[in-house]
Design a protein around this motif. Structure first.
Motif, PDB file in Angstrom:
ATOM      1  N   GLY A 110       1.050  -1.012  -0.030  1.00 32.49           N
ATOM      2  CA  GLY A 110       0.202  -0.817   0.273  1.00 32.49           C
ATOM      3  C   GLY A 110       0.576   0.777  -0.320  1.00 32.49           C
ATOM      4  O   GLY A 110       0.650   2.533   0.135  1.00 32.49           O
ATOM      5  N   ALA A 111       2.346   1.390   0.218  1.00 32.68           N
ATOM      6  CA  ALA A 111       2.561   2.248  -0.208  1.00 32.68           C
ATOM      7  C   ALA A 111       2.928   2.982  -1.024  1.00 32.68           C
ATOM      8  O   ALA A 111       2.892   4.700  -1.367  1.00 32.68           O
ATOM      9  N   GLY A 112       2.614   2.075  -1.786  1.00 33.44           N
ATOM     10  CA  GLY A 112       2.344   3.009  -3.694  1.00 33.44           C
ATOM     11  C   GLY A 112       3.662   2.674  -4.580  1.00 33.44           C
ATOM     12  O   GLY A 112       3.643   2.801  -5.366  1.00 33.44           O
ATOM     13  N   LYS A 113       4.376   1.359  -4.217  1.00 33.06           N
ATOM     14  CA  LYS A 113       5.279   0.369  -5.218  1.00 33.06           C
ATOM     15  C   LYS A 113       4.828   0.345  -6.403  1.00 33.06           C
ATOM     16  O   LYS A 113       5.741   0.655  -7.317  1.00 33.06           O
ATOM     17  N   THR A 114       3.786  -0.510  -7.083  1.00 32.65           N
ATOM     18  CA  THR A 114       3.671  -0.651  -8.386  1.00 32.65           C
ATOM     19  C   THR A 114       3.292   0.453  -8.557  1.00 32.65           C
ATOM     20  O   THR A 114       3.155   1.102 -10.021  1.00 32.65           O
ATOM     21  N   THR A 115       2.421   1.754  -8.192  1.00 31.28           N
ATOM     22  CA  THR A 115       2.057   2.922  -8.767  1.00 31.28           C
ATOM     23  C   THR A 115       3.629   3.558  -9.099  1.00 31.28           C
ATOM     24  O   THR A 115       3.960   3.712 -10.222  1.00 31.28           O
ATOM     25  N   ARG A 140       0.737 -10.300  -3.293  1.00 27.88           N
ATOM     26  CA  ARG A 140      -0.551  -9.994  -3.749  1.00 27.88           C
ATOM     27  C   ARG A 140      -1.086 -10.105  -4.813  1.00 27.88           C
ATOM     28  O   ARG A 140      -0.749 -10.060  -5.806  1.00 27.88           O
ATOM     29  N   GLN A 146      -1.644  -6.010 -11.589  1.00 23.62           N
ATOM     30  CA  GLN A 146      -1.480  -4.477 -11.294  1.00 23.62           C
ATOM     31  C   GLN A 146      -0.248  -3.574 -12.346  1.00 23.62           C
ATOM     32  O   GLN A 146      -0.052  -2.735 -12.482  1.00 23.62           O
ATOM     33  N   LYS A 251       2.835   9.945  -1.851  1.00 24.46           N
ATOM     34  CA  LYS A 251       1.327  10.633  -1.222  1.00 24.46           C
ATOM     35  C   LYS A 251       1.645  11.953  -0.714  1.00 24.46           C
ATOM     36  O   LYS A 251       0.950  11.952   0.346  1.00 24.46           O
ATOM     37  N   ASP A 253       0.514  14.417  -1.844  1.00 28.07           N
ATOM     38  CA  ASP A 253       0.053  15.459  -2.183  1.00 28.07           C
ATOM     39  C   ASP A 253      -1.512  14.943  -0.862  1.00 28.07           C
ATOM     40  O   ASP A 253      -2.031  16.155  -0.873  1.00 28.07           O
ATOM     41  N   SER A 276       6.108  11.155  -5.102  1.00 28.92           N
ATOM     42  CA  SER A 276       5.000  10.898  -5.822  1.00 28.92           C
ATOM     43  C   SER A 276       4.086  12.227  -4.649  1.00 28.92           C
ATOM     44  O   SER A 276       3.767  11.984  -3.885  1.00 28.92           O
ATOM     45  N   GLY A 278       0.401  12.438  -6.151  1.00 24.00           N
ATOM     46  CA  GLY A 278      -0.963  11.778  -7.009  1.00 24.00           C
ATOM     47  C   GLY A 278      -0.845  10.301  -7.193  1.00 24.00           C
ATOM     48  O   GLY A 278       0.478   9.693  -7.025  1.00 24.00           O
ATOM     49  N   GLU A 279      -2.270  10.316  -7.782  1.00 24.33           N
ATOM     50  CA  GLU A 279      -2.061   8.777  -8.321  1.00 24.33           C
ATOM     51  C   GLU A 279      -2.040   9.062  -9.847  1.00 24.33           C
ATOM     52  O   GLU A 279      -1.917   7.703 -10.385  1.00 24.33           O
TER      53      GLU A 279
HETATM   54  P1  GDP Z   1       1.316  -1.165  -3.050  1.00 33.02           P
HETATM   55  O1  GDP Z   1       0.944  -2.225  -2.890  1.00 33.02           O
HETATM   56  O2  GDP Z   1       2.601  -0.498  -2.553  1.00 33.02           O
HETATM   57  O3  GDP Z   1       1.654  -1.680  -4.726  1.00 33.02           O
HETATM   58  O4  GDP Z   1       0.939   0.103  -3.556  1.00 33.02           O
HETATM   59  P2  GDP Z   1       0.025   0.724  -5.132  1.00 33.02           P
HETATM   60  O5  GDP Z   1       0.945   1.144  -5.588  1.00 33.02           O
HETATM   61  O6  GDP Z   1      -0.853  -0.478  -5.189  1.00 33.02           O
HETATM   62  O7  GDP Z   1      -0.427   1.600  -4.309  1.00 33.02           O
HETATM   63  C1  GDP Z   1      -2.002   1.829  -3.042  1.00 33.02           C
HETATM   64  C2  GDP Z   1      -2.378   2.785  -3.487  1.00 33.02           C
HETATM   65  O8  GDP Z   1      -2.031   4.423  -3.370  1.00 33.02           O
HETATM   66  C3  GDP Z   1      -2.663   3.013  -5.017  1.00 33.02           C
HETATM   67  O9  GDP Z   1      -4.211   3.775  -4.719  1.00 33.02           O
HETATM   68  C4  GDP Z   1      -2.254   4.418  -5.170  1.00 33.02           C
HETATM   69  O10 GDP Z   1      -3.656   4.616  -6.610  1.00 33.02           O
HETATM   70  C5  GDP Z   1      -2.263   5.278  -4.308  1.00 33.02           C
HETATM   71  N1  GDP Z   1      -1.260   5.654  -4.430  1.00 33.02           N
HETATM   72  C6  GDP Z   1       0.241   5.410  -4.324  1.00 33.02           C
HETATM   73  N2  GDP Z   1       0.793   6.856  -4.946  1.00 33.02           N
HETATM   74  C7  GDP Z   1      -0.291   7.942  -4.624  1.00 33.02           C
HETATM   75  C8  GDP Z   1       0.569   9.112  -4.301  1.00 33.02           C
HETATM   76  O11 GDP Z   1       1.893   9.442  -4.822  1.00 33.02           O
HETATM   77  N3  GDP Z   1      -0.983   9.957  -4.303  1.00 33.02           N
HETATM   78  C9  GDP Z   1      -2.073   9.449  -3.741  1.00 33.02           C
HETATM   79  N4  GDP Z   1      -3.438  10.591  -3.612  1.00 33.02           N
HETATM   80  N5  GDP Z   1      -2.150   8.139  -4.342  1.00 33.02           N
HETATM   81  C10 GDP Z   1      -1.040   6.688  -4.598  1.00 33.02           C
END
Ligand code: GDP
Length: 298
Positions: A110-115, A140, A146, A251, A253, A276, A278-279
């Protein structure tokens, strides 16, 4: 972003502008206000203490300047110290002399790695690189899909285990991906790894095994800035379990306070490379300590 912190710092510093000369008591009073502002922003206590001690020492020892009045001098010191705790110079990505450069991403689920993998891929592409994403988060459900989706959006190739070949063994996938990158002349490989909701040993061991298999040029610790000071505990666990060469704040933002941004560099000793905010894949850039400090001081 960081509105309360900015407002409070500005207010603390503004009280000085009405004064011609600053006594030690004036400086102590301002330092107290800054301390409260930083603690309310959820900055780690150790970082706050060091920061305040530096401000006091420098402000009290400041030479009388022709160019700046005393208040401006303190503002300059606070700005310089903010830049310092944010890392000083902008730290560029470390690229391998012999491609491919291998960048491994680590962090909690949920940290945002994949994004981030998608964002980084797009950013690298714009810099003229030919990146490849590698799906090593086999824990996962949907993580591979994803990553493929963000890869497609970024317009880059994603290496993923084919059914029956390597499923369940991220180390094997990582090894084969590097060989494929060399073969297909991808000069940067971004390896996405599994995260858990909390830090656990199995996760750390898997990440360390992948690290040993791919010998990365960068291990980026990806951390959600919205978790504030908790980022520090997580960062320490990843530093001890896997080790990392840089931090990516995600995140930003949604982070109203700034605690993670201001604590993580000082606590881990590793620089923040990217932010980062935003989404969308475009919501991403190199982290510049000086620009961030200017934004905080308003
Ligand atoms: P992972 O589990 O580490 O791979 O995390 P994900 O990439 O799946 O991101 C988890 C959630 O955070 C998703 O809903 C993304 O859209 C959101 N997200 C990722 N980066 C950002 C960011 O910089 N800003 C915002 N607002 N949301 C983000």
């Amino acid at each position: 972003m960081f509105d309360t912190l900015s407002d409070r710092l500005t207010a603390a510093l503004q009280t000085l502008t009405r004064k011609g000369r600053l006594s030690d008591a004036d400086i102590d009073a301002t330092a107290r206000e800054i301390r409260i502002a930083l603690l309310e922003a959820d900055v780690a206590l150790g970082v706050v203490k060091t920061f305040i001690a530096r401000i006091k020492e420098r402000a009290k020892g400041a030479e009388v300047s022709q160019a700046l009045n005393p208040a401006q001098q303190v503002i300059k010191i606070v700005n310089e110290e903010l830049v310092a705790i944010l890392g000083g110079e902008t730290r560029r990505l470390n690229l391998a002399k012999t491609p491919p450069t291998v960048i491994m991403l680590a962090g909690l689920q949920g940290a945002g790695k994949t994004t981030l993998a998608g964002k980084l891929a797009l950013w690298l592409k714009k810099q003229g690189h030919a990146p490849m994403l590698v799906a090593c988060d086999l824990q996962r459900p949907n993580a591979v899909t994803q990553l493929q989706v963000v890869g497609e959006r970024a317009g880059v190739v994603t290496f993923a285990p084919e059914p029956g070949n390597g499923v369940g063994d991220p180390v094997d996938v990582a090894r084969r991906a590097i060989a494929e990158a060399k073969h297909a002349q991808h000069d940067v490989v971004v390896v996405d790894t599994a995260g858990r909701l909390g830090v656990d040993e199995e996760l750390m061991k898997q990440a360390a095994d992948i690290r040993d298999a791919v010998d990365p040029d960068e291990v980026l610790f990806v951390v959600d800035a919205m978790i504030g000071q908790d980022a520090v505990t997580t960062a320490e666990a990843f530093r001890d379990g896997v080790g990392f060469t840089g931090v990516v704040l995600t995140k930003l933002d949604g982070d109203a306070r700034g605690g993670a941004a201001l604590s993580v560099r000082e606590i881990t000793g590793q620089p923040i490379l990217f932010a980062s905010n935003g989404e969308k894949l475009e919501d991403f850039d190199t982290f510049h300590p000086d620009r961030m400090a200017s934004r905080i001081l308003g």
